[in-house]
Design an enzyme around this catalytic site. Structure first.
Site, PDB file in Angstrom:
ATOM      1  N   CYS A   1       1.323  -1.331  -0.340  1.00  0.00           N
ATOM      2  CA  CYS A   1       0.181   0.256   0.287  1.00  0.00           C
ATOM      3  C   CYS A   1       0.625   1.599   0.296  1.00  0.00           C
ATOM      4  CB  CYS A   1      -0.722  -0.309   1.053  1.00  0.00           C
ATOM      5  SG  CYS A   1      -2.362  -1.488   1.469  1.00  0.00           S
TER       6      CYS A   1
ATOM      7  N   HIS B   1      -3.133   7.052   2.457  1.00  0.00           N
ATOM      8  CA  HIS B   1      -3.617   6.013   1.906  1.00  0.00           C
ATOM      9  C   HIS B   1      -4.995   5.533   2.363  1.00  0.00           C
ATOM     10  CE1 HIS B   1      -4.784   1.640   1.181  1.00  0.00           C
ATOM     11  NE2 HIS B   1      -4.163   1.515   2.456  1.00  0.00           N
TER      12      HIS B   1
ATOM     13  N   ASN C   1     -10.252  -0.082   0.020  1.00  0.00           N
ATOM     14  CA  ASN C   1      -9.172  -0.084   0.182  1.00  0.00           C
ATOM     15  C   ASN C   1      -8.094  -0.330  -1.402  1.00  0.00           C
ATOM     16  OD1 ASN C   1      -5.912  -0.659   0.135  1.00  0.00           O
ATOM     17  ND2 ASN C   1      -6.452  -1.126   2.099  1.00  0.00           N
TER      18      ASN C   1
END
Ligand code: UT7
Length: 328
Positions: free
Chosen positions: A113, A255, A285
């Protein structure tokens, strides 16, 4: 050393929307649980015919248009992804061909990520030192292909999409002011895709039966707490390094893993939530792609204006975490 900045942004989200209500039909879950625990209402799902380079291609074309450049003028392509079209060649190689970026060299960077911030930093070094004049930095993920759709703790979190930026030399005082990258390999088991690598290949009926090819988030609760701590630390590190305060920052573009993680970060940093750009409700996500997608949206909706200080921050598997402070 040359000063490097972002001169164009772009993103692409697949058309198909998968809402929490639709997930209720095949999973023991509810819109209420997912919204309360994660802040996610829906996510995008790529078509079966689309690979990561296809999503990346559209995002890159949009970033190139914003920068007023053609693919042929690009000298470097760095793609962040944990879901490349193939492990060999790299996702970036497929992308290079699709874009017709004949004069570019291309390769992938993997940092889960945090991948976009790592990729941005790698590309920046080449321009800073005069090796290349410009670069496309893109993050593209098809996370829905990695999921066990019966694992309700994991599959509700993820979605697909891509975000891209064009970077080049900019005037002094603007551009990337600092980057801080971190990793802790000892935390690798927390967010893991065990299959498909040299440890478990060749792929076998046994490994598929054990679902080793799917994303495993056994350490999700543990990584939740670590994420809040690391996010806040890395923001404070960037501020201290540049001798600025949160009052000087226009927006933190983080993020998007869980709205509650971002609320925890806001509390720890003692800033109101409107200092943090949030779009997780619509996309979930998307691993490395969340930061450049959110950045593109913040540019397009006017949140980010020339001269603003923008702080990118991410945390993810590896474990990895990092920040980039940019004067727009
Ligand atoms: O991008 C990289 C970084 N990402 C992360 O680090 C992920 C961070 N972790 C998280 O976002 C959260 O830990 C989760 C969203 C994964 C889980 O949220 P939580 O508040 O920690 O829930 P929990 O795991 O403690 O589960 C609470 C309850 C459990 O039931 P019991 O044991 O209390 O009876 C779960 O079985 O909620 C249950 N549950 C669900 N219920 C309905 C778990 N998933 C679901 C679901 N729907 N989808």
């Amino acid at each position: 050393m040359k000063r490097v900045g972002i001169i164009g942004t772009g993103s692409y989200l697949p058309e198909k929307v998968l809402s929490n209500f639709e997930m209720e039909k095949f999973l023991d879950t509810s819109d209420e649980w997912i919204m309360t625990r994660t802040g996610i209402r829906e996510r995008r799902v790529a078509k079966a015919s689309e690979a990561a380079s296809d999503l990346a291609q559209v995002a890159c074309k949009r970033a190139l248009a914003a920068a007023g450049m053609t693919a042929e003028a690009i000298e470097l392509i760095v793609m962040a992804t944990i879901t490349p079209d193939t492990h060999c060649p790299a996702g970036a190689n497929w992308l290079e061909a699709k874009l017709g970026a004949k004069h570019a060299v291309s390769f992938d960077v993997t940092a889960a990520c945090t991948g976009f911030i790592f990729a941005l930093s790698v590309a920046e070094q080449y321009i800073k030192t005069g090796v290349y004049r410009n670069a496309l930095v893109v993050a593209s993920e098809i996370m829905t292909r990695t999921l066990d759709w019966t694992d309700r703790e994991t599959c509700i979190l993820w979605g697909d999409g891509a975000g891209a930026v064009v970077i080049a030399e900019v005037e002094d005082g603007k551009g990337i002011l600092s980057t801080h990258l971190h990793s802790d390999g000892a935390g690798g088991d927390n967010l893991l895709m065990p299959g498909g690598g040299s440890k478990t290949t060749p792929i076998s009926y046994k490994s598929v039966d054990k679902k080793l090819h799917t994303l495993n988030m056994i350490g999700a609760n543990q990584s939740f707490k670590v994420a809040v701590k690391r996010f806040a630390e890395v923001c404070e590190e960037a501020l201290a390094h540049n001798n600025v305060t949160l009052d000087d920052i226009k927006i933190i573009v983080p993020h998007q893993a869980n709205l509650r993680i971002l609320q925890g970060v806001a509390k720890r940093l003692d800033v109101p939530m409107d200092k943090i750009y949030v779009n997780i409700e619509r996309y979930g996500n998307i691993s490395s792609a969340t930061v450049p997608i959110a950045l593109d949206e913040a540019v397009k909706d006017g949140t980010i204006q020339p001269g603003d200080l923008v702080l990118l921050a991410a945390f993810g598997g590896g474990l990895t975490w990092g920040s980039s402070l940019i004067r727009w």
